[in-house]
Scaffold this active site. Structure first.
Site, mmCIF file in Angstrom:
data_model
loop_
_atom_site.group_PDB
_atom_site.id
_atom_site.type_symbol
_atom_site.label_atom_id
_atom_site.label_comp_id
_atom_site.label_asym_id
_atom_site.label_seq_id
_atom_site.Cartn_x
_atom_site.Cartn_y
_atom_site.Cartn_z
ATOM 1 N N TRP A 1 0.836 -1.211 0.000
ATOM 2 C CA TRP A 1 0.000 0.000 0.000
ATOM 3 C C TRP A 1 0.868 1.258 0.000
ATOM 4 O O TRP A 1 0.517 2.260 -0.626
ATOM 5 C CB TRP A 1 -0.937 -0.011 1.206
ATOM 6 C CG TRP A 1 -2.151 -0.872 1.020
ATOM 7 C CD1 TRP A 1 -2.236 -2.012 0.273
ATOM 8 C CD2 TRP A 1 -3.454 -0.645 1.558
ATOM 9 N NE1 TRP A 1 -3.509 -2.523 0.339
ATOM 10 C CE2 TRP A 1 -4.280 -1.707 1.115
ATOM 11 C CE3 TRP A 1 -4.003 0.327 2.381
ATOM 12 C CZ2 TRP A 1 -5.630 -1.814 1.468
ATOM 13 C CZ3 TRP A 1 -5.345 0.233 2.742
ATOM 14 C CH2 TRP A 1 -6.153 -0.834 2.279
ATOM 15 N N ASP B 1 3.341 0.805 17.875
ATOM 16 C CA ASP B 1 2.031 0.246 18.200
ATOM 17 C C ASP B 1 1.056 1.415 18.163
ATOM 18 O O ASP B 1 1.086 2.284 19.035
ATOM 19 C CB ASP B 1 2.056 -0.399 19.585
ATOM 20 C CG ASP B 1 0.712 -1.014 19.977
ATOM 21 O OD1 ASP B 1 -0.277 -0.807 19.245
ATOM 22 O OD2 ASP B 1 0.644 -1.680 21.020
ATOM 23 N N ASP C 1 -4.875 -1.854 6.111
ATOM 24 C CA ASP C 1 -5.185 -3.182 5.553
ATOM 25 C C ASP C 1 -4.925 -4.248 6.616
ATOM 26 O O ASP C 1 -4.664 -5.403 6.304
ATOM 27 C CB ASP C 1 -4.325 -3.439 4.309
ATOM 28 C CG ASP C 1 -4.746 -4.688 3.548
ATOM 29 O OD1 ASP C 1 -5.955 -4.976 3.513
ATOM 30 O OD2 ASP C 1 -3.865 -5.374 2.992
ATOM 31 N N LYS D 1 -9.884 -2.175 6.008
ATOM 32 C CA LYS D 1 -10.439 -3.495 5.727
ATOM 33 C C LYS D 1 -11.313 -3.952 6.884
ATOM 34 O O LYS D 1 -10.978 -3.777 8.054
ATOM 35 C CB LYS D 1 -9.315 -4.514 5.525
ATOM 36 C CG LYS D 1 -9.819 -5.940 5.330
ATOM 37 C CD LYS D 1 -8.761 -6.847 4.736
ATOM 38 C CE LYS D 1 -7.588 -7.061 5.659
ATOM 39 N NZ LYS D 1 -6.563 -7.920 5.056
#
Length: 238
Positions: free
Chosen positions: A86, A128, A152, A192
């Protein structure tokens, strides 16, 4: 090659011969099927030919072809960016390398829990994104707010469909909340999700924060996959 095999690969009635993978000791039936699917996947072959780090690159490419959010000059954040497919698309589309004369030069930032191979035109950090100060770090690295936040990410599979569905919805919600903190007014969020009925609260949340929310399954998403993508445009701000 036998005469019979030659007849199958030439002349009229030609068929595409699929690669068949024999099961091997130590390899499960599911992994054998996965390998066979990979070897016969046209998008995997295209990714290899065109130099992308994975077939997922075509998903964001197709989404951008339809919704046009990766514009020259845009500042983009890719959450869970490994392996970088991506990022590769974003770098080209927003002109991060300045290769399009006369066009604005964009910024591409990728973050992931694991180390990601460097990519020209993108700044990648190990982070994170659920940390308390993640939004502050992202804005510091970007030098301001983002025009696009995309993800994604998928939670590690447990093998239990309902559990996996809930996990990825939770991951998508967490990505959305980070987007609320770092997006410019009018910005776009792309992520997603898995179809399955538990995403109702997520849809309500996004519809409250964005002027338009679309759910789409791009052509490169495998037909047997329950994944889809949410594209939320026109961020209303906090």
């Amino acid at each position: 090659m036998s005469d019979k095999s030659k007849k199958n690969t030439s002349g009229r009635g030609q068929r595409d011969l699929k690669v068949k993978v024999k099961s091997a000791r130590g390899r499960s039936i599911s992994s054998t099927r996965w390998l066979q699917r990979q070897l016969n996947d046209p998008y995997v072959k295209r990714a290899q030919t065109e130099g992308y780090r994975g077939r997922a690159a075509f998903k964001i490419l197709e989404l951008d072809e339809k919704y046009r959010f990766l514009l020259p000059g845009a500042r983009v954040v890719d959450l869970g960016c490994a392996p970088g497919g991506w990022l590769q698309i974003a770098v080209k589309r927003v002109n991060a390398l300045g290769e399009k004369p006369g066009k604005k030069v964009g910024t591409v930032l990728g973050v992931d829990l694991q180390e990601v191979e460097p990519l020209p035109g993108a700044e990648v950090h190990q982070l994170d994104f659920m940390e308390d100060d993640a939004d502050l770090k992202v804005k510091e690295w970007l030098g301001g707010k983002a025009d696009v936040v995309m993800s994604d990410m998928a939670a590690a599979s447990s093998g239990h469909k309902q559990t996996d569905h809930l996990r990825i919805i939770a991951l998508c919600e967490a990505a959305a909340y980070l987007a609320f903190d770092v997006l410019e007014d009018g910005g776009t969020f792309v992520a997603k999700v898995l179809a399955g009925g538990a995403e109702g609260d997520l849809q309500k949340l996004l519809k409250n924060k964005f002027t338009k929310v679309a759910n789409v399954k791009p052509p490169s998403s495998r037909a047997d996959s329950s994944e889809k993508f949410v594209v939320a445009t026109g961020f209303r701000g906090q």
